[in-house]
Design a protein around this motif. Structure first.
Motif, short mmCIF file in Angstrom:
data_model
loop_
_atom_site.label_atom_id
_atom_site.label_comp_id
_atom_site.label_asym_id
_atom_site.label_seq_id
_atom_site.Cartn_x
_atom_site.Cartn_y
_atom_site.Cartn_z
N GLY A 178 0.82 -1.20 0.00
CA GLY A 178 0.00 0.00 0.00
C GLY A 178 0.85 1.25 0.00
N VAL A 179 0.19 2.38 -0.12
CA VAL A 179 0.88 3.66 -0.18
C VAL A 179 0.06 4.71 0.57
CG1 VAL A 179 -0.17 4.27 -2.41
CG2 VAL A 179 1.97 5.35 -1.73
N GLN A 180 0.77 5.58 1.25
CA GLN A 180 0.10 6.68 1.94
C GLN A 180 -0.51 7.60 0.88
OE1 GLN A 180 2.57 9.53 4.15
NE2 GLN A 180 1.48 8.80 5.97
N VAL A 188 -8.74 -0.84 -0.52
CA VAL A 188 -8.93 -0.84 0.93
C VAL A 188 -8.19 0.36 1.48
CG1 VAL A 188 -8.45 -2.10 3.07
CG2 VAL A 188 -9.10 -3.35 1.01
N VAL A 189 -8.80 1.03 2.45
CA VAL A 189 -8.17 2.18 3.10
C VAL A 189 -7.95 1.84 4.57
CG1 VAL A 189 -8.44 4.61 3.72
CG2 VAL A 189 -9.26 3.80 1.51
N CYS A 190 -6.70 2.03 5.02
CA CYS A 190 -6.36 1.82 6.43
C CYS A 190 -5.89 3.14 7.02
CB CYS A 190 -5.24 0.79 6.57
SG CYS A 190 -5.70 -0.84 5.96
N ASP A 191 -6.11 3.32 8.33
CA ASP A 191 -5.58 4.51 8.98
C ASP A 191 -4.09 4.33 9.22
OD1 ASP A 191 -5.26 2.99 11.32
OD2 ASP A 191 -7.07 3.78 12.25
N LYS A 192 -3.45 5.35 9.78
CA LYS A 192 -1.99 5.30 9.96
C LYS A 192 -1.55 4.19 10.91
CE LYS A 192 -2.15 8.96 13.40
NZ LYS A 192 -1.77 10.34 13.70
N ASN A 193 -2.49 3.65 11.71
CA ASN A 193 -2.18 2.55 12.62
C ASN A 193 -2.45 1.18 12.01
OD1 ASN A 193 -1.47 4.34 14.73
ND2 ASN A 193 -3.65 4.67 15.12
N GLY A 201 -16.07 3.95 1.73
CA GLY A 201 -16.74 5.20 1.40
C GLY A 201 -16.38 6.38 2.29
N VAL A 202 -15.39 6.21 3.18
CA VAL A 202 -15.02 7.31 4.06
C VAL A 202 -14.23 8.37 3.31
CG1 VAL A 202 -15.02 5.89 6.13
CG2 VAL A 202 -12.89 6.21 4.85
N GLN A 203 -14.15 9.56 3.92
CA GLN A 203 -13.32 10.62 3.35
C GLN A 203 -11.85 10.25 3.56
OE1 GLN A 203 -14.19 14.50 4.89
NE2 GLN A 203 -12.72 15.50 3.55
N ILE A 204 -11.06 10.36 2.52
CA ILE A 204 -9.66 9.95 2.55
C ILE A 204 -8.81 11.05 3.19
CG2 ILE A 204 -7.70 9.17 1.15
CD1 ILE A 204 -10.22 7.33 1.09
N ARG A 205 -7.92 10.65 4.09
CA ARG A 205 -7.00 11.58 4.75
C ARG A 205 -5.60 11.40 4.18
NH1 ARG A 205 -8.27 9.39 10.52
NH2 ARG A 205 -10.48 9.17 10.24
N ASP A 256 -3.76 8.28 5.35
CA ASP A 256 -4.37 6.97 5.11
C ASP A 256 -3.49 6.14 4.18
OD1 ASP A 256 -6.62 7.36 6.67
OD2 ASP A 256 -7.88 8.00 5.00
N ILE A 257 -3.51 4.83 4.39
CA ILE A 257 -2.79 3.90 3.53
C ILE A 257 -3.80 3.29 2.57
CG2 ILE A 257 -1.35 1.82 3.42
CD1 ILE A 257 -0.05 4.19 4.91
N ILE A 258 -3.52 3.42 1.29
CA ILE A 258 -4.40 2.90 0.25
C ILE A 258 -3.75 1.63 -0.31
CG2 ILE A 258 -5.63 3.46 -1.88
CD1 ILE A 258 -6.02 5.50 0.48
N GLN A 259 -4.53 0.57 -0.43
CA GLN A 259 -3.97 -0.66 -0.99
C GLN A 259 -5.04 -1.48 -1.67
OE1 GLN A 259 -2.20 -2.35 2.47
NE2 GLN A 259 -4.12 -2.99 3.37
N ARG A 260 -4.59 -2.44 -2.46
CA ARG A 260 -5.50 -3.40 -3.07
C ARG A 260 -5.91 -4.40 -2.00
NH1 ARG A 260 -5.97 -3.75 -8.76
NH2 ARG A 260 -7.76 -4.95 -8.11
N PRO A 261 -7.12 -4.95 -2.09
CA PRO A 261 -7.51 -5.98 -1.13
C PRO A 261 -6.62 -7.20 -1.29
CG PRO A 261 -9.30 -5.52 -2.69
CD PRO A 261 -8.15 -4.65 -3.06
N ARG A 262 -6.40 -7.88 -0.18
CA ARG A 262 -5.62 -9.11 -0.23
C ARG A 262 -6.37 -10.13 -1.06
NH1 ARG A 262 -1.38 -6.75 0.98
NH2 ARG A 262 -0.99 -6.18 3.11
N GLN A 263 -5.67 -10.74 -1.99
CA GLN A 263 -6.29 -11.77 -2.84
C GLN A 263 -6.43 -13.06 -2.05
OE1 GLN A 263 -7.23 -11.59 -6.14
NE2 GLN A 263 -6.85 -9.41 -6.17
N LYS A 264 -7.57 -13.67 -2.15
CA LYS A 264 -7.77 -14.96 -1.52
C LYS A 264 -7.37 -16.03 -2.52
CE LYS A 264 -11.34 -13.53 1.58
NZ LYS A 264 -12.67 -13.05 1.61
N THR A 265 -6.75 -17.06 -2.03
CA THR A 265 -6.35 -18.17 -2.88
C THR A 265 -7.43 -19.24 -2.82
OG1 THR A 265 -4.04 -17.71 -2.42
CG2 THR A 265 -4.55 -19.87 -3.35
#
Length: 85
Positions: A17-19, A52-57, A64-68, A71-80
């Motif tokens: 992911g990336v901030q 997927v959006v995660c907070d700094k923790n 659908g939240v407002q992006i800060r 925030d860390i933005i990433q692709r969802p983990r792929q399920k095998t």
């Protein structure tokens, strides 16, 4: 417009992911899209389960939240999916 359509693919280049702040810095010269436009599109993509959006923790934020900026933005983990043995 092209960048907005390519957001999931572009974000997937960062394995963990990336901030949001760093992502915006990396694309600011490639697009006429504003920071607010990118944030809105990323938020929409969380509703579509493309991002997927995660907070700094590292806690996953609601879709659908407002992006800060932090925030860390990433692709969802792929399920095998493996066939049963």
């Amino acid at each position: 417009q092209a960048l907005l359509d390519q957001l999931p693919q572009r974000i997937s280049t960062w394995r963990d992911g990336v901030q949001f702040r760093e992502f915006f810095k990396s694309v600011v010269n490639e697009t006429p899209a504003t920071k607010a436009m990118l944030a809105e599109r990323i938020s929409e993509l969380t509703l579509e389960k493309e991002l997927v959006v995660c907070d700094k923790n590292g806690n996953v934020r609601r879709n659908g939240v407002q992006i800060r900026n932090d925030d860390i933005i990433q692709r969802p983990r792929q399920k095998t999916f493996l066939p049963p043995e």
